[in-house]
Design an enzyme around this catalytic site. Structure first.
Site, PDB file in Angstrom:
ATOM      1  CE  LYS A  78      -3.781  -2.355   2.388  1.00  0.00           C
ATOM      2  NZ  LYS A  78      -4.514  -2.624   3.617  1.00  0.00           N
ATOM      3  CD  GLN A 122      -3.429  -4.125   6.702  1.00  0.00           C
ATOM      4  OE1 GLN A 122      -3.664  -3.074   6.099  1.00  0.00           O
ATOM      5  NE2 GLN A 122      -3.664  -5.315   6.163  1.00  0.00           N
ATOM      6  CG  ASP A 145      -9.873  -0.193   5.187  1.00  0.00           C
ATOM      7  OD1 ASP A 145      -9.663  -0.627   4.050  1.00  0.00           O
ATOM      8  OD2 ASP A 145      -9.132  -0.401   6.160  1.00  0.00           O
TER       9      ASP A 145
HETATM   10  N1  GUN Z   1      -6.512  -6.639   6.185  1.00  0.00           N
HETATM   11  C1  GUN Z   1      -6.640  -7.331   5.040  1.00  0.00           C
HETATM   12  N2  GUN Z   1      -7.260  -6.589   4.107  1.00  0.00           N
HETATM   13  C2  GUN Z   1      -7.514  -5.402   4.682  1.00  0.00           C
HETATM   14  C3  GUN Z   1      -8.130  -4.222   4.213  1.00  0.00           C
HETATM   15  O1  GUN Z   1      -8.564  -4.101   3.069  1.00  0.00           O
HETATM   16  N3  GUN Z   1      -8.215  -3.214   5.125  1.00  0.00           N
HETATM   17  C4  GUN Z   1      -7.754  -3.328   6.389  1.00  0.00           C
HETATM   18  N4  GUN Z   1      -7.876  -2.278   7.198  1.00  0.00           N
HETATM   19  N5  GUN Z   1      -7.167  -4.407   6.852  1.00  0.00           N
HETATM   20  C5  GUN Z   1      -7.058  -5.431   5.990  1.00  0.00           C
END
Ligand code: GUN
Length: 310
Positions: A78, A122, A145
């Site tokens: 990311k 995350q 998100d």
């Molecule tokens: N963990 C795995 N995929 C994601 C996601 O898209 N967002 C977040 N915050 N955590 C994750």
């Protein structure tokens, strides 16, 4: 003298008359990697436009607690993708022993910082931390998100907001296939907050007739057989046999599973489904790349939302 044209046809014995075999049509492979690249290029342009207009770059902040190796890989990806799109920000790497109060204090600080456009915590968080109250603390306008209750409400149609990245990515993939969702039977398998539920609502908003299946749905097969659009987000390798797929269906496989020999595979039997579907996402290279692209898109959207309504 007989010419070639007038020669009698050669005798053919009945036993040599076999049915003509036509190769099965092969589904279009929906190239998520290429489409995500295009989305990232669009986002980079939007990020540059924001920077020209506001004199600062879009800023995305990620909170990463603990040392889950997969989470560290996802966050690094990311971070890299954001930098490439001209999006600034910071990854706040916190020790696994960080308390609930400390994580919440960080989220509050990022909420209050006018220079922060997007906040992502995350998941999963280490044991002992309760994700829900932490996520709920995120300012909905910074919730890239789309995980807060407020944004779940916006998916349901309650005004402008930020939608979860993976379902947004799936919708973009569907759009790229050119399928008209109006009146189509769409089946979503999986009912998670992050994917299945918002996915079903987004399909509904595009006028599909939507069914949601989950672990208690039995039998699953007839639902799959009638689905014109199938979205599978379960996380079980080859859960859906290829011969269940309705001929001509569009298949979006959100699952990412590692097989015993270390390969990545989806929730749908790709080879089997390919000869029945009209279009299908591969794993890897289908939905996966779209999630990050849509996260970046949400970050720019968050920045613009806040700029429009300070
Ligand atoms: N963990 C795995 N995929 C994601 C996601 O898209 N967002 C977040 N915050 N955590 C994750």
């Amino acid at each position: 003298m007989p010419t070639a044209n007038s020669a009698p046809p050669p005798a053919v014995s009945l036993s040599s008359c076999r049915a003509v075999w036509y190769p099965a049509a092969v589904a279009e492979r929906i190239d998520g990697k290429a489409i995500a690249k295009r989305v990232r290029a669009e986002v980079a342009e939007q990020a540059a436009a924001f920077e020209r207009q506001h004199g600062r770059a879009v800023s995305l902040h990620v909170v990463l607690v603990g040392d889950d190796p997969a989470s560290h890989v996802y966050v690094r990806n990311k971070e890299r993708a954001a930098a490439k799109a001209g999006i600034d920000g910071e990854v706040h790497r916190l020790d696994a022993s960080t308390s609930q109060e400390e994580v919440e204090a960080l989220v509050r600080r990022l909420n209050a910082d006018a220079g922060v456009d997007g906040i992502l915590v995350q998941l999963p968080l280490p044991e002992g931390l309760d994700a829900r109250p932490i996520v709920e603390l995120i300012d909905p306008k910074k919730d890239v998100d789309g995980l807060t209750t407020h944004n779940a409400g916006t998916v349901l149609g309650a005004g402008d907001g930020l939608y979860p990245c993976t379902p947004r990515g799936c919708m973009r993939l569907l759009r790229e296939t050119g399928v008209d969702l109006r009146g189509k039977h769409a089946l979503v398998i999986g009912r998670s907050q992050l994917v299945g539920r918002p996915m079903a609502i987004m399909l509904l908003a595009s006028h599909a007739t939507v069914t949601i299946a989950h672990r208690h749905t039995d039998p699953l097969e007839p639902l799959v057989r009638q689905a014109d659009v199938l979205v599978v987000a379960v996380g079980r390798a080859n859960l859906i046999p290829g011969d269940w797929i309705k001929p001509g269906a569009v298949v979006i496989d959100v699952g990412i599973n590692r097989t015993v020999d270390g390969k990545l595979t989806g929730d749908v039997d790709f080879e089997g489904a390919q000869s029945r579907a009209s279009a299908i996402t591969p794993v890897p290279g289908g939905v996966g790349p779209m999630t990050i692209a849509m996260l970046l898109s949400n970050a720019v959207r968050a920045a613009n939302l806040r700029a429009d309504t300070p």
